[in-house]
Design an enzyme around this catalytic site. Structure first.
Site, mmCIF file in Angstrom:
data_model
loop_
_atom_site.group_PDB
_atom_site.id
_atom_site.type_symbol
_atom_site.label_atom_id
_atom_site.label_comp_id
_atom_site.label_asym_id
_atom_site.label_seq_id
_atom_site.Cartn_x
_atom_site.Cartn_y
_atom_site.Cartn_z
ATOM 1 N N SER A 189 14.957 -12.334 -24.033
ATOM 2 C CA SER A 189 14.233 -11.263 -24.710
ATOM 3 C C SER A 189 14.094 -10.076 -23.781
ATOM 4 C CB SER A 189 12.841 -11.751 -25.119
ATOM 5 O OG SER A 189 12.124 -12.137 -23.961
ATOM 6 N N LYS B 5 20.197 -6.578 -13.643
ATOM 7 C CA LYS B 5 20.885 -7.531 -14.522
ATOM 8 C C LYS B 5 22.236 -7.015 -15.009
ATOM 9 C CE LYS B 5 17.559 -10.790 -15.111
ATOM 10 N NZ LYS B 5 17.700 -12.240 -15.078
#
Lengths: 372, 372
Positions: free
Chosen positions: B113, B81
C-alpha cells in the site's frame, strides 16, 4: 547620527557589485526544475476549474511553460532577506567615518517581526556589530527566539505602525544605531537583486529566460530583480510580480492600474504573511516610474495553498506561503497564462520563479492543512 | 509460470552492476550537509534530557559527528524504492525466455500500500509492462490515486496478510504475472543498495565515511547498503540500522540480540509507517548470518518527531517519518552516541545518513504537528 549618505546607483552594475561583496557570506542557492509542474502549467485549465472565478465562461489559456525555481528557502536564515542585510552591513562598514566615529559600537536597528529581523541579526552578528530589533509584543515566541539566537537585542512595541516607529526612534536616539529598513533602501534592494543575478547565470547555456516572476510585499525583491534584468544580455527578460488578493493586499497591482502608489493597506488575513506590507517608495520608483516591471498579478488564498501543496508533494521542499505566489500566478492566473500563450506561442516560455523563503512553522502548516 | 530463476550473487559487484543497469531510469539524488545538525549531534545531551529515558543518570556521550545526508526523498516516486523496482524489472527483461514466452504481456504483480506499489507501477509502466497491485481496501485514497497515476491495475484485499496473499495468488494464477516482492528478493536488495553506492562516491575525495545508517523495515535498504559496503575501499565503512521502538516494531534489533529472526511483529502504531514490517529472510541472511550490519538501534516516537522537525526547519526539505529514524538514533540514542565517542574520538565520524523517502501527506503532517 551616522547615515548611509552615499548609496550606489540603482543599476544592474550595482547589483553585480553587491553580489561580489556578499558572495562570501551567502549561499549560492540551487535552481531546481520539475517535469510534473511544467506539465501541469502547460495543461489548459478546465471549464469546471474556471467556473466561479473571474474567468468563468472564457476559453482557457494554453501556455507552454518551463519553470526554473530559484530556491531561496535554502538561503541562510531560510529566506532571500539575508542578501539585502549582508549587503547593507558590508556597505555600512565601507562608509567613510562610520567605523572611526564609533559606528561599529553603536550598531544597527530595524523593526521587523519576520525574516528581515533574523537576516539583519545574522549579518550584524557576523561582523560583530550590535543589532537592535523592534518587534511587536504579538510576535510568535518562535520568531522572537530565532531572532535572539543570532545575538540581536529585542525591544518590544505595540502592534501599530506609529507605536513601532516611536520605539524605533527612541532606540535610535539612545544608541545612535543606524536604521536598516526592511526594503525601502537602495542597498537592501541591490542585495535582494543578487538572487535573480545568480538565477540568470545558473540556467543551462542554451536556455534564455523569457521572464522572472517574484513575490511582491514591500517590493525589495521585485525591484532588485528588475534591476538585475535591466541591462547586459537580459534586457529582454521580463520581470513580473505576484501578490495575494485577499483583503486588498494587492496594492502594487492596484497602484500600477491607477499610476499612483497605494501607500497603506488595511490589515489583511492572507496566509502569505511576508506580503502584507505596501510597496515602498524606492521600489515603486523602479517598478512604476522606470517601468522595469511589466505587470503584477494577484492570486487568491486557495491558489496559494494549492501551489504550496504541489511544491510539497512534487518537489519535497519546504516553502512558506509567500514564496509560492509567483508559481500560483503561473498555474492559475488566466491573465498571465494568456500572455504567455500569446507571446510564447508553441515554443513557450522559460520562466524563472523565485521561491523567496521557507520559514513556515510546522504548527502553521498543521493549521493550514489538517483534515477537517 | 515464469520466475526469476537466476538471481545475481549478493555482492558489492552485483550492486555496482545493478547501478549501471538502472542509472538511465533513476535520479542521482543529492547529498546534503548541515552545519546546525552537525553541531547539535556533537553537543552532549543534558542530564535533564536524559531524565526519564533508559539512560537517566548516565554521563551523556560526547560524540563528534559530521552528517552526509543521501536524499532519496528526491528520488522518483519520492523514495528509494524506485531503485529496487527498476532493477527487478530490468533483470526480468533479461530473463531467458521471459519476453519470448509472453512474459511481457502477463506482467508483474505485488502487494503493497506504500512506496513499493508506486515504484513497481512506475518501473513497469516505463517498460510498458502491465502491473497488478494488491492494496488493502483501507489504503488512503491518495495512495490509491498515486499508484493508479502510474498506470497500474489495482486489486483490493482485506487488511490481513492471509487475505492479501490469497488475492495475490488469485491474480497470479489468473494473469501469469511475476511476483515482485517489496524487499525479500535479491534483485530488489541489490537495487536498494545503489543509494549507498552513490553516496560513497558523492562525498568529497578527502572524506572517508566511517559509517552509514539507514532505516530498517523489511530490510531491503539496510541489507543492500551492507552489500554496497562489503568490498573495495569501503570494507571499513560500518553499516548500522535504525527502527522505531513503539509496540515492539524493533524486530531486527531484538532478533540480533537473540540470534534468531523475529518473523512476525504485532500491529504497531508507529508514525514510521514504512517500517512496520518484520525483516525478510534474505535481508536477514545478509544482516545477521553474514554479519554485514554492525548493529541496529531503536528510537521512540517523540525522537522521530523531533528529528523530523529539525530536518524541516533547518534543511527545508520534506521527509517522511520513516526516513529520519537513522538521524534520530544519531541525535538521541546514547548507545550509538557512546560508540561514536569511543571509536571516533576527537576527530569524530563522518556518518552517511540515508533519508529514505518524502511521501508524507500534508494531512498527516497537520495531524502530527498541529498545535493542541
Amino acid at each position: 547620527m551616522a547615515d548611509q549618505s552615499t548609496p550606489l546607483p540603482l543599476t544592474r552594475e550595482s547589483v553585480q557589485a553587491a553580489h561580489k561583496l556578499i558572495e562570501p557570506y551567502i549561499h549560492k542557492t540551487p535552481v531546481l526544475t520539475n517535469t510534473t509542474l511544467n506539465q501541469l502549467a502547460s495543461t489548459p485549465r478546465t471549464e469546471a476549474e474556471l467556473a466561479g472565478t473571474e474567468w468563468a465562461g472564457h476559453a482557457p489559456a494554453k501556455p507552454v511553460l518551463r519553470f526554473w525555481f530559484k530556491c531561496e528557502n535554502f538561503q541562510k536564515i531560510g529566506a532571500f532577506k539575508a542578501r539585502g542585510a549582508f549587503h547593507a552591513i558590508e556597505r555600512l562598514k565601507q562608509e567613510p567615518g562610520w567605523a572611526d566615529g564609533g559606528g561599529r559600537e553603536r550598531g544597527v536597528v530595524t523593526h521587523s517581526s519576520g525574516n528581515h529581523a533574523q537576516a539583519l541579526s545574522l549579518a550584524a552578528h557576523t561582523s560583530r556589530i550590535p543589532a537592535h530589533i523592534i518587534m511587536p509584543t504579538s510576535s510568535s515566541p518562535a520568531k522572537i527566539a530565532a531572532t535572539r539566537t543570532y545575538g540581536a537585542q529585542i525591544h518590544f512595541s505595540g502592534p501599530t505602525a506609529p507605536e513601532r516607529e516611536a520605539v524605533t526612534a527612541t532606540i535610535q536616539s539612545q544608541t545612535g544605531a543606524v536604521l536598516i529598513p526592511p526594503y525601502d533602501h537602495p542597498h537592501i534592494i541591490l542585495g535582494q537583486g543578487t538572487a535573480a543575478l545568480e538565477l540568470l547565470s545558473q540556467v543551462p547555456r542554451e536556455t534564455h529566460l523569457n521572464a522572472i516572476i517574484t513575490p511582491c510585499g514591500g517590493g525589495g525583491l521585485l525591484s532588485g530583480t528588475a534591476l538585475a534584468c535591466s541591462g547586459g544580455e537580459n534586457t529582454d527578460t521580463f520581470v513580473f510580480g505576484a501578490e495575494p488578493s485577499l483583503d486588498a493586499a494587492d496594492d502594487c497591482r492596484r497602484g500600477l492600474a491607477t499610476g499612483s502608489r497605494v501607500k497603506t493597506v488595511p490589515a489583511t488575513r492572507t496566509i502569505a504573511d511576508g506580503l502584507r506590507t505596501p510597496v515602498g517608495k524606492i521600489p515603486w520608483s523602479i517598478i512604476h516610474d522606470r517601468a522595469l516591471v511589466r505587470a503584477v498579478y494577484a492570486v487568491g488564498e486557495a491558489d496559494i495553498k494549492r501551489a504550496m501543496r504541489l511544491v510539497w508533494e512534487r518537489m519535497k521542499i519546504v516553502v512558506e506561503p509567500s514564496a509560492v505566489v509567483g508559481l500560483a500566478a503561473a498555474l492559475y492566473n488566466e491573465e498571465f497564462r494568456a500572455l504567455v500563450e500569446r507571446e510564447g506561442g508553441e515554443a513557450g516560455w522559460d520562466l524563472g520563479v523565485v521561491f523567496s523563503g521557507g520559514n513556515v512553522s510546522l504548527e502553521m502548516m498543521g493549521a493550514l492543512f489538517a483534515e477537517a
